[in-house]
Scaffold this motif. Sequence first.
Motif, PDB file in Angstrom:
ATOM      1  N   SER A 118      -6.811  29.747  47.409  1.00  0.00           N
ATOM      2  CA  SER A 118      -7.612  29.137  46.339  1.00  0.00           C
ATOM      3  C   SER A 118      -9.132  29.129  46.684  1.00  0.00           C
ATOM      4  O   SER A 118      -9.560  29.220  47.657  1.00  0.00           O
ATOM      5  N   ARG A 119      -9.918  29.033  45.613  1.00  0.00           N
ATOM      6  CA  ARG A 119     -11.330  28.773  45.716  1.00  0.00           C
ATOM      7  C   ARG A 119     -11.807  27.372  45.978  1.00  0.00           C
ATOM      8  O   ARG A 119     -11.546  26.551  45.083  1.00  0.00           O
ATOM      9  N   ILE A 120     -12.585  27.214  46.818  1.00  0.00           N
ATOM     10  CA  ILE A 120     -12.859  25.825  47.183  1.00  0.00           C
ATOM     11  C   ILE A 120     -14.512  25.725  47.430  1.00  0.00           C
ATOM     12  O   ILE A 120     -15.024  26.518  47.880  1.00  0.00           O
ATOM     13  N   ARG A 121     -15.047  24.627  46.844  1.00  0.00           N
ATOM     14  CA  ARG A 121     -16.331  24.468  46.857  1.00  0.00           C
ATOM     15  C   ARG A 121     -16.621  23.733  48.139  1.00  0.00           C
ATOM     16  O   ARG A 121     -16.055  22.566  48.249  1.00  0.00           O
ATOM     17  N   THR A 122     -17.601  24.051  49.009  1.00  0.00           N
ATOM     18  CA  THR A 122     -18.013  23.553  50.253  1.00  0.00           C
ATOM     19  C   THR A 122     -19.491  23.788  50.389  1.00  0.00           C
ATOM     20  O   THR A 122     -20.044  24.423  49.912  1.00  0.00           O
ATOM     21  N   TYR A 176     -13.296  24.657  56.573  1.00  0.00           N
ATOM     22  CA  TYR A 176     -12.756  25.722  55.740  1.00  0.00           C
ATOM     23  C   TYR A 176     -13.409  27.217  56.493  1.00  0.00           C
ATOM     24  O   TYR A 176     -12.583  28.419  56.439  1.00  0.00           O
TER      25      TYR A 176
END
Length: 385
Positions: free
Chosen positions: A59-63, A93
């Motif tokens: 999944s693509r996660i904003r961090t 992450y």
Amino acid sequence: MKLIHKDIEKDNAGQVTLVPEEAEDMWHTYNLLQVGDSLRASTIRKVQTESTTGSVGSSRIRTTLTLCVETIDFDSQACQLRVKGTNIEENQYVKMGAYHTIELELNRKFTLAKKNWDSVVLDRIEQACDATQKADVAAVVMQEGLANLVLVTPAMTLLRAKVELTIPRKRRGSCTQHEKALERFYEAVMQAILRHINFDVVKCILVASPGFVRDQFITYLFKEAVRQDNKILLENRPKFMLVHSSSGHKYSLKEILSDPTVTSRLSDTKAAAEVKALEDFYKMLQHEPDRAFYGLAHVEKAADALAIDTLLISDKLFRHQDVPTRARYVRLVDSVRDNGGNVRIFSSLHVSGEQLTQLSGVAAILRFPIADLSEPEDGSSSDED
């Protein structure tokens, strides 16, 4: 560009937090960044996840990551900036030392930390955050069948649209094909102007061409504006200025910007000031060669003699990866300023900046002649790269 926070110590180490608000701010940021800096910004990271059943998905996660900058890539046409480096702060992450690329985004803040904020970089921040410095000139450089629509901002020249159309020659007894093609061409240029020029920001639109092409186009433009009741064009008619150019190609922009009538109209813009400074340098080189020098070694000697009235230097030189070389250029700028000289930092994305780069990126107009510097020296123009 908006400055959110600035924390610089007496030893010139520290950090600033900025928010890029428009495309040109990416160019300023590109000039602020150096290899070895630390950049903290929000980014998207693809993360692998394992469910309780053992199946693996991603999944693509904003961090938010903090990278030690290794490579900087700027796309001048799209005004996009990508920075690649290794992660230097704990993150759930991304492992420490893992590589990641951050693409800086408009209206998203970033924090830049440096071990040494020099005067040139601090000036760049001041310039980027000064609202009076924003884009204010557009130019349509045209000839029959070719038009280049360019935005001239304080930091760069951006080609926004190119219109090319084959115009048949006039035939004896019939000009219909020629006139129809010209009309289609003018219509396409008009649409490009409406699409790419922000009339709230732009103070002046230069329309340049050889012959009578510009006059015919302006006649067509405002005839159509009346017919279509286009209020934007009609209200902004005084902003259009007709000037001569030798061709419809982008390189004619330098010639247009050095036209005295244009210079006086654009006297408050940085682009015009750069063009004038370069023009003055070439005149001096021609008429009083002992008062005009280029190449780092010669210009440094002139600075040591406190002889520099105006220093012309390309921003490209301050992106040099070799720290001592970069420091040498910063010292030169500081020395000229400390001794009451003017410093003009040219953008390498401006037509005038491209020309200065051909002169090794650094030149000077002197207060008084220094004859013994005229002799060429080894390495005088090869120290910068």
